[in-house]
Design a protein around this motif. Sequence first.
Motif, PDB file in Angstrom:
ATOM      1  N   GLY A 107      -4.494  -4.191  -7.109  1.00 26.88           N
ATOM      2  CA  GLY A 107      -4.862  -5.325  -6.292  1.00 26.88           C
ATOM      3  C   GLY A 107      -4.940  -6.608  -7.123  1.00 26.88           C
ATOM      4  O   GLY A 107      -4.473  -6.636  -8.257  1.00 26.88           O
ATOM      5  N   PRO A 108      -5.584  -7.651  -6.581  1.00 27.99           N
ATOM      6  CA  PRO A 108      -6.081  -7.714  -5.211  1.00 27.99           C
ATOM      7  C   PRO A 108      -4.924  -7.721  -4.205  1.00 27.99           C
ATOM      8  O   PRO A 108      -3.922  -8.422  -4.405  1.00 27.99           O
ATOM      9  CB  PRO A 108      -6.882  -9.015  -5.162  1.00 27.99           C
ATOM     10  CG  PRO A 108      -6.330  -9.838  -6.282  1.00 27.99           C
ATOM     11  CD  PRO A 108      -5.853  -8.885  -7.329  1.00 27.99           C
ATOM     12  N   VAL A 109      -5.084  -6.938  -3.148  1.00 31.24           N
ATOM     13  CA  VAL A 109      -4.008  -6.746  -2.188  1.00 31.24           C
ATOM     14  C   VAL A 109      -4.628  -6.436  -0.830  1.00 31.24           C
ATOM     15  O   VAL A 109      -5.740  -5.904  -0.751  1.00 31.24           O
ATOM     16  CB  VAL A 109      -3.083  -5.594  -2.649  1.00 31.24           C
ATOM     17  CG1 VAL A 109      -3.840  -4.275  -2.724  1.00 31.24           C
ATOM     18  CG2 VAL A 109      -1.864  -5.466  -1.767  1.00 31.24           C
ATOM     19  N   SER A 117     -12.044   4.296   5.167  1.00 31.43           N
ATOM     20  CA  SER A 117     -10.986   5.067   4.521  1.00 31.43           C
ATOM     21  C   SER A 117      -9.970   4.122   3.900  1.00 31.43           C
ATOM     22  O   SER A 117      -9.719   3.036   4.420  1.00 31.43           O
ATOM     23  CB  SER A 117     -10.287   5.999   5.515  1.00 31.43           C
ATOM     24  OG  SER A 117      -9.620   5.259   6.514  1.00 31.43           O
ATOM     25  N   SER A 118      -9.399   4.544   2.775  1.00 28.89           N
ATOM     26  CA  SER A 118      -8.471   3.685   2.043  1.00 28.89           C
ATOM     27  C   SER A 118      -7.351   4.522   1.450  1.00 28.89           C
ATOM     28  O   SER A 118      -7.574   5.649   0.995  1.00 28.89           O
ATOM     29  CB  SER A 118      -9.181   2.960   0.890  1.00 28.89           C
ATOM     30  OG  SER A 118     -10.134   2.040   1.363  1.00 28.89           O
ATOM     31  N   ALA A 119      -6.163   3.949   1.435  1.00 28.88           N
ATOM     32  CA  ALA A 119      -5.060   4.505   0.660  1.00 28.88           C
ATOM     33  C   ALA A 119      -4.994   3.774  -0.662  1.00 28.88           C
ATOM     34  O   ALA A 119      -5.287   2.576  -0.744  1.00 28.88           O
ATOM     35  CB  ALA A 119      -3.745   4.355   1.416  1.00 28.88           C
ATOM     36  N   VAL A 120      -4.644   4.481  -1.718  1.00 26.40           N
ATOM     37  CA  VAL A 120      -4.531   3.853  -3.036  1.00 26.40           C
ATOM     38  C   VAL A 120      -3.295   2.973  -3.062  1.00 26.40           C
ATOM     39  O   VAL A 120      -2.194   3.414  -2.743  1.00 26.40           O
ATOM     40  CB  VAL A 120      -4.456   4.917  -4.138  1.00 26.40           C
ATOM     41  CG1 VAL A 120      -4.375   4.250  -5.501  1.00 26.40           C
ATOM     42  CG2 VAL A 120      -5.662   5.835  -4.065  1.00 26.40           C
ATOM     43  N   MET A 121      -3.475   1.706  -3.460  1.00 27.27           N
ATOM     44  CA  MET A 121      -2.408   0.713  -3.411  1.00 27.27           C
ATOM     45  C   MET A 121      -1.623   0.742  -4.726  1.00 27.27           C
ATOM     46  O   MET A 121      -1.648  -0.203  -5.519  1.00 27.27           O
ATOM     47  CB  MET A 121      -2.988  -0.664  -3.116  1.00 27.27           C
ATOM     48  CG  MET A 121      -3.945  -0.697  -1.921  1.00 27.27           C
ATOM     49  SD  MET A 121      -3.206  -0.091  -0.374  1.00 27.27           S
ATOM     50  CE  MET A 121      -2.102  -1.439   0.000  1.00 27.27           C
ATOM     51  N   THR A 122      -0.927   1.847  -4.988  1.00 26.86           N
ATOM     52  CA  THR A 122      -0.240   2.032  -6.266  1.00 26.86           C
ATOM     53  C   THR A 122       0.914   1.061  -6.479  1.00 26.86           C
ATOM     54  O   THR A 122       1.357   0.872  -7.614  1.00 26.86           O
ATOM     55  CB  THR A 122       0.285   3.470  -6.382  1.00 26.86           C
ATOM     56  OG1 THR A 122       1.115   3.768  -5.253  1.00 26.86           O
ATOM     57  CG2 THR A 122      -0.852   4.459  -6.446  1.00 26.86           C
ATOM     58  N   SER A 123       1.386   0.446  -5.402  1.00 27.44           N
ATOM     59  CA  SER A 123       2.496  -0.503  -5.551  1.00 27.44           C
ATOM     60  C   SER A 123       2.022  -1.860  -6.049  1.00 27.44           C
ATOM     61  O   SER A 123       2.841  -2.752  -6.285  1.00 27.44           O
ATOM     62  CB  SER A 123       3.225  -0.673  -4.216  1.00 27.44           C
ATOM     63  OG  SER A 123       2.343  -1.170  -3.221  1.00 27.44           O
ATOM     64  N   ASN A 124       0.695  -2.035  -6.222  1.00 26.16           N
ATOM     65  CA  ASN A 124       0.139  -3.302  -6.685  1.00 26.16           C
ATOM     66  C   ASN A 124      -0.761  -3.098  -7.902  1.00 26.16           C
ATOM     67  O   ASN A 124      -1.958  -3.369  -7.858  1.00 26.16           O
ATOM     68  CB  ASN A 124      -0.639  -3.984  -5.556  1.00 26.16           C
ATOM     69  CG  ASN A 124       0.252  -4.397  -4.413  1.00 26.16           C
ATOM     70  OD1 ASN A 124       0.497  -3.597  -3.503  1.00 26.16           O
ATOM     71  ND2 ASN A 124       0.746  -5.620  -4.449  1.00 26.16           N
ATOM     72  N   VAL A 142      -6.820  -7.262 -21.168  1.00 31.37           N
ATOM     73  CA  VAL A 142      -6.404  -8.489 -20.474  1.00 31.37           C
ATOM     74  C   VAL A 142      -4.981  -8.271 -19.976  1.00 31.37           C
ATOM     75  O   VAL A 142      -4.043  -8.172 -20.774  1.00 31.37           O
ATOM     76  CB  VAL A 142      -6.470  -9.711 -21.407  1.00 31.37           C
ATOM     77  CG1 VAL A 142      -6.059 -10.971 -20.654  1.00 31.37           C
ATOM     78  CG2 VAL A 142      -7.876  -9.862 -21.991  1.00 31.37           C
ATOM     79  N   GLU A 143      -4.824  -8.184 -18.665  1.00 33.98           N
ATOM     80  CA  GLU A 143      -3.517  -7.947 -18.068  1.00 33.98           C
ATOM     81  C   GLU A 143      -3.383  -8.739 -16.779  1.00 33.98           C
ATOM     82  O   GLU A 143      -4.329  -8.804 -15.981  1.00 33.98           O
ATOM     83  CB  GLU A 143      -3.318  -6.459 -17.764  1.00 33.98           C
ATOM     84  CG  GLU A 143      -3.303  -5.553 -18.985  1.00 33.98           C
ATOM     85  CD  GLU A 143      -2.938  -4.120 -18.636  1.00 33.98           C
ATOM     86  OE1 GLU A 143      -1.939  -3.923 -17.900  1.00 33.98           O
ATOM     87  OE2 GLU A 143      -3.657  -3.211 -19.073  1.00 33.98           O
ATOM     88  N   ASN A 144      -2.228  -9.322 -16.572  1.00 30.17           N
ATOM     89  CA  ASN A 144      -1.922 -10.038 -15.331  1.00 30.17           C
ATOM     90  C   ASN A 144      -2.995 -11.068 -14.975  1.00 30.17           C
ATOM     91  O   ASN A 144      -3.332 -11.255 -13.808  1.00 30.17           O
ATOM     92  CB  ASN A 144      -1.744  -9.041 -14.179  1.00 30.17           C
ATOM     93  CG  ASN A 144      -0.573  -8.108 -14.405  1.00 30.17           C
ATOM     94  OD1 ASN A 144       0.535  -8.537 -14.713  1.00 30.17           O
ATOM     95  ND2 ASN A 144      -0.813  -6.806 -14.257  1.00 30.17           N
TER      96      ASN A 144
END
Length: 215
Positions: A107-109, A117-124, A142-144
């Motif tokens: 994220g943040p996404v 309930s949540s799906a893991v946002m692996t594409s972000n 420190v990333e992105n």
Amino acid sequence: MKKSKLLLGLSFFGVLGLVLVAADHIDAPAVQGGTSDITDFYSFQGSNTNNLVFVANVKGLLSPTATADAAFDENVMVEFNIDNNGDNIEDLVIQAIPRNGKMYFFGPVAPSASGTSSAVMTSNPLGSVTISQYGTPAVISVENGANLFAGPRDDPFFFDFGQYSEIIAGNAGSFNNPGTDTFAGSNVMSVVVELPKSMLGGSGTLNTWVETKRK
């Protein structure tokens, strides 16, 4: 980050949520003592005023002797929620999931669904950090544009629980100044994300809260 190393893709279901700056050190038996048990949530402007910091403390009341063996539950996700349009529904999420000695952040996404309930946002992917060990220097990644941390910390929350109990029992009318820090000497497991406000959308007040969700 090689996402192939993460065996994710399963849904997580909310077991606890806290709104605003809050504390809850003694919880229900189903979550007490685990990393799904949130003790505190903090959200505040960073020392770099262009940034916002999110802190979730879990697994409270750790003694120094117990802290060395404390670990994040790999079946529990910490999810920071951001409402940037004032409707009290999350518009963005930041997810933190431990795997094999690291904490992975996404994220943040916009979430695939709001609520418990949540799906893991692996594409972000946002980044990852090696989980710090007790008694060693803190490891910060420190990333992105984000600063990431996960590991044990001294419990920062101050509360005089003994005097509170006296007030509730009718034996005292106020707290003492400065009072006794009930949580002195105890530790928590912390998940910290600092990132630019520009990544969070909106132009006014942000409502933020945190949840832990079990796979």
